[in-house]
Design an enzyme around this catalytic site. Structure first.
Site, PDB file in Angstrom:
ATOM      1  N   HIS A 151     -24.904 -30.535  28.816  1.00 22.87           N
ATOM      2  CA  HIS A 151     -23.962 -30.142  27.705  1.00 22.87           C
ATOM      3  C   HIS A 151     -22.790 -31.451  27.650  1.00 22.87           C
ATOM      4  O   HIS A 151     -22.743 -32.313  28.414  1.00 22.87           O
ATOM      5  CB  HIS A 151     -23.169 -28.748  28.412  1.00 22.87           C
ATOM      6  CG  HIS A 151     -22.220 -28.828  29.730  1.00 22.87           C
ATOM      7  ND1 HIS A 151     -21.152 -29.392  29.867  1.00 22.87           N
ATOM      8  CD2 HIS A 151     -22.623 -28.469  30.732  1.00 22.87           C
ATOM      9  CE1 HIS A 151     -20.734 -29.435  31.214  1.00 22.87           C
ATOM     10  NE2 HIS A 151     -21.745 -28.544  31.477  1.00 22.87           N
ATOM     11  N   CYS A 167     -24.653 -28.994  36.700  1.00 20.70           N
ATOM     12  CA  CYS A 167     -25.092 -29.503  35.372  1.00 20.70           C
ATOM     13  C   CYS A 167     -24.974 -30.712  35.148  1.00 20.70           C
ATOM     14  O   CYS A 167     -24.229 -31.446  35.562  1.00 20.70           O
ATOM     15  CB  CYS A 167     -24.121 -28.563  34.502  1.00 20.70           C
ATOM     16  SG  CYS A 167     -24.305 -26.695  34.205  1.00 20.70           S
TER      17      CYS A 167
END
Length: 192
Positions: A151, A167
């Site tokens: 992301h 992440c």
């Protein structure tokens, strides 16, 4: 001058290529992206340029390969090339390796911190709508049925660092580029 400039105004001023020195913001009236000025010296010091590089691999074109140790993500292209991006990765104890697929993609994703994260950080909001203040950034590629994503980030200084809860973080302009290249079903290989 306002700290927020419309993209058309920026282009007219010859400032359309600010790279990581600009951050998207949403105009509350028009719901169109604005650009927030960020100190170019700070952005330049932390920027890892996106570039096409020679890349010898057994992975097929269209595969995403993440080299966690080097803090780089490669989108494999034909003819021994790859688009290379700088990334932020999981901090010690939150790093991981394995193979997943892009199971879904989202523009300006919302964020609901998982229970494990809320246990560590009870001060976090329980939900954040998508937008420039959301830590998920401009785009998200969801990895299989895991809680992990590739992301964007509203913290460009974290790119090249091991600071996330697992992440893979990218500059917003880089995750937008990757989002346009990668499809749902894209194979993602994460190596330590």
């Amino acid at each position: 001058m306002s700290r927020f400039l419309r993209p058309a105004l920026l282009a007219g001023l010859g400032l359309f290529a600010l790279g990581s020195a600009a951050r998207a913001e949403i105009d509350p009236l028009t719901r169109q992206p604005l650009i927030q000025y960020v100190d170019p010296a700070k952005a330049q010091a932390t920027a890892i340029p996106r570039e096409i590089v020679d890349y010898t691999t057994q992975h097929k074109p269209g595969t995403i390969v993440i080299d966690s140790a080097a803090r780089r993500l490669y989108f494999v292209m034909p003819d021994g090339k790859a688009m290379r991006y700088g990334v932020g990765v999981g901090r010690p104890g939150f790093d991981w390796a394995g193979t997943q697929i892009v199971s879904r993609k989202q523009e300006w994703p919302t964020w609901t911190p998982p229970a494990q994260m809320l246990k560590r950080r009870p001060d976090l909001p329980r939900f954040m709508p998508g937008g420039p203040d959301n830590p998920m950034g401009a785009r998200a590629l969801y990895l299989g049925s895991t809680l992990y994503r590739i992301h964007g980030s509203n913290e460009p200084e974290t790119i090249g660092q091991a600071v996330s809860s697992g992440c893979i973080r990218m500059l917003n302009e880089d995750v937008i580029d990757l989002y346009d290249r990668a499809k749902v079903g894209t194979r993602v290989v994460v190596a330590r």
